[in-house]
Design a protein around this motif. Structure first.
Motif, PDB file in Angstrom:
ATOM      1  N   UNK A  62     -22.309  49.672 -31.512  1.00 34.48           N
ATOM      2  CA  UNK A  62     -23.230  48.549 -31.325  1.00 34.48           C
ATOM      3  C   UNK A  62     -22.644  47.221 -31.790  1.00 34.48           C
ATOM      4  N   UNK A  63     -21.506  47.281 -32.470  1.00 39.58           N
ATOM      5  CA  UNK A  63     -20.958  46.068 -33.097  1.00 39.58           C
ATOM      6  C   UNK A  63     -20.061  45.302 -32.120  1.00 39.58           C
ATOM      7  N   UNK A  64     -20.180  43.972 -32.064  1.00 40.90           N
ATOM      8  CA  UNK A  64     -19.261  43.202 -31.226  1.00 40.90           C
ATOM      9  C   UNK A  64     -17.809  43.488 -31.614  1.00 40.90           C
ATOM     10  N   UNK A  65     -16.969  43.675 -30.620  1.00 42.39           N
ATOM     11  CA  UNK A  65     -15.584  44.054 -30.895  1.00 42.39           C
ATOM     12  C   UNK A  65     -14.869  42.995 -31.725  1.00 42.39           C
ATOM     13  N   UNK A  66     -15.268  41.736 -31.562  1.00 43.66           N
ATOM     14  CA  UNK A  66     -14.640  40.668 -32.330  1.00 43.66           C
ATOM     15  C   UNK A  66     -14.915  40.744 -33.815  1.00 43.66           C
ATOM     16  N   UNK A  67     -15.919  41.523 -34.217  1.00 52.23           N
ATOM     17  CA  UNK A  67     -16.253  41.660 -35.631  1.00 52.23           C
ATOM     18  C   UNK A  67     -15.653  42.917 -36.254  1.00 52.23           C
ATOM     19  N   UNK A  68     -14.929  43.694 -35.466  1.00 53.63           N
ATOM     20  CA  UNK A  68     -14.272  44.885 -35.998  1.00 53.63           C
ATOM     21  C   UNK A  68     -13.018  44.474 -36.764  1.00 53.63           C
ATOM     22  N   UNK A  69     -12.580  45.354 -37.648  1.00 52.25           N
ATOM     23  CA  UNK A  69     -11.314  45.119 -38.340  1.00 52.25           C
ATOM     24  C   UNK A  69     -10.158  45.281 -37.355  1.00 52.25           C
ATOM     25  N   UNK A  70      -8.972  44.836 -37.763  1.00 52.83           N
ATOM     26  CA  UNK A  70      -7.815  44.978 -36.897  1.00 52.83           C
ATOM     27  C   UNK A  70      -7.537  46.424 -36.536  1.00 52.83           C
ATOM     28  N   UNK A  71      -7.655  47.307 -37.503  1.00 48.89           N
ATOM     29  CA  UNK A  71      -7.436  48.722 -37.233  1.00 48.89           C
ATOM     30  C   UNK A  71      -8.461  49.294 -36.272  1.00 48.89           C
ATOM     31  N   UNK A  72      -9.723  48.896 -36.443  1.00 45.18           N
ATOM     32  CA  UNK A  72     -10.780  49.379 -35.545  1.00 45.18           C
ATOM     33  C   UNK A  72     -10.584  48.845 -34.131  1.00 45.18           C
ATOM     34  N   UNK A  73     -10.163  47.592 -33.995  1.00 46.35           N
ATOM     35  CA  UNK A  73      -9.899  47.041 -32.658  1.00 46.35           C
ATOM     36  C   UNK A  73      -8.736  47.770 -31.985  1.00 46.35           C
ATOM     37  N   UNK A  74      -7.739  48.141 -32.787  1.00 49.26           N
ATOM     38  CA  UNK A  74      -6.613  48.876 -32.196  1.00 49.26           C
ATOM     39  C   UNK A  74      -7.050  50.251 -31.726  1.00 49.26           C
ATOM     40  N   UNK A  75      -7.884  50.912 -32.498  1.00 49.03           N
ATOM     41  CA  UNK A  75      -8.417  52.197 -32.065  1.00 49.03           C
ATOM     42  C   UNK A  75      -9.231  52.033 -30.788  1.00 49.03           C
ATOM     43  N   UNK A  76      -9.998  50.949 -30.700  1.00 42.08           N
ATOM     44  CA  UNK A  76     -10.786  50.682 -29.499  1.00 42.08           C
ATOM     45  C   UNK A  76      -9.881  50.452 -28.295  1.00 42.08           C
ATOM     46  N   UNK A  77      -8.805  49.694 -28.484  1.00 43.65           N
ATOM     47  CA  UNK A  77      -7.872  49.448 -27.383  1.00 43.65           C
ATOM     48  C   UNK A  77      -7.241  50.752 -26.901  1.00 43.65           C
ATOM     49  N   UNK A  78      -6.890  51.622 -27.831  1.00 39.43           N
ATOM     50  CA  UNK A  78      -6.323  52.912 -27.455  1.00 39.43           C
ATOM     51  C   UNK A  78      -7.349  53.787 -26.748  1.00 39.43           C
ATOM     52  N   UNK A  79      -8.562  53.828 -27.289  1.00 37.10           N
ATOM     53  CA  UNK A  79      -9.615  54.628 -26.668  1.00 37.10           C
ATOM     54  C   UNK A  79      -9.904  54.152 -25.252  1.00 37.10           C
TER      55      UNK A  79
END
Length: 232
Positions: A128-145
């Protein structure tokens, strides 16, 4: 057997040549790592493999097919996925919406999304969280997913551990190893984190000034050799 072949590729930007006759292969259902200092040509190599940069000479072959002149979306249709450097996402969209952008319209989109989230379970609670508010590690996991939702045969990863905390680096490494052991996925990994790259990769190639100066087999003993070549 080989899934991706880079054959004597010369490429660059305008009148500046960055890659000087690079040749390397990525094994089917395996990982090949490309290591080197900043400016060695690593990202340019991935852009040529992804179709974002057309070589001036040489060939790119995917599963035996010459794809040198194919556009990026045509390579994606043949099973290629590219995760560029920098934890890229759509920052105003939620994590779930980022994944749905890729999954919608695919007959197996929901199942592919669930499988990707199984690899990175933290994303389930952050949907539910905007991707821009994720940590760098979480954004990288999102990009991979997001890349994995396309069910690629070949995954191109550009510096996936850059600026990432060690705990997330370990999760990304575990995910890559799990995927390749499962079969059906090959990875071309560009990385400066030598230990991570050589644990993940069956084969490695060191780039210096746009040329492959050293190649070998990953695993025990390889890290010392590579550090010696890179002088790090």
């Amino acid at each position: 057997m080989t899934l991706l072949e880079i054959d004597t590729v010369h490429a660059g930007y305008a009148r500046s040549t960055v890659l000087h006759g690079i040749s390397l292969t990525v094994p089917r259902d395996g990982v090949a790592a490309v290591l080197g200092h900043n400016g060695a040509g690593k990202s340019t190599l991935l852009r040529a493999a992804a179709g974002l940069l057309i070589p001036s000479r040489g060939a790119v072959r995917l599963d035996g097919e010459d794809v040198t002149r194919l556009r990026p979306h045509q390579r994606v249709a043949r099973g290629l996925a590219y995760v560029p450097q920098g934890q890229q996402c759509f920052p105003q969209l939620t994590a779930s919406e980022n994944l749905r952008l890729v999954a919608d319209g695919r007959p197996d989109g929901r199942a592919a999304t669930d499988e990707a989230l199984d690899l990175f379970p933290a994303l389930r609670t952050l949907g539910h969280r905007p991707a821009g508010l994720l940590s760098g590690g979480q954004r990288q996991q999102l990009a991979l997913a997001r890349a994995l939702v396309t069910r690629p045969r070949l995954l191109l990863l550009d510096e996936p551990t850059e600026g990432i905390q060690p705990s997330v680096v370990a999760e990304i490494e575990a995910a890559i190893l799990s995927l390749t052991r499962r079969g059906g996925l090959s990875v071309l990994l560009v990385e400066q984190h030598v230990g991570f790259a050589l644990r993940a990769a069956a084969h490695y190639h060191v780039l210096e000034a746009g040329r492959v100066t050293s190649s070998g087999v990953g695993g025990a003993g390889a890290e010392e050799v590579v550090r010696g070549v890179l002088r790090v």
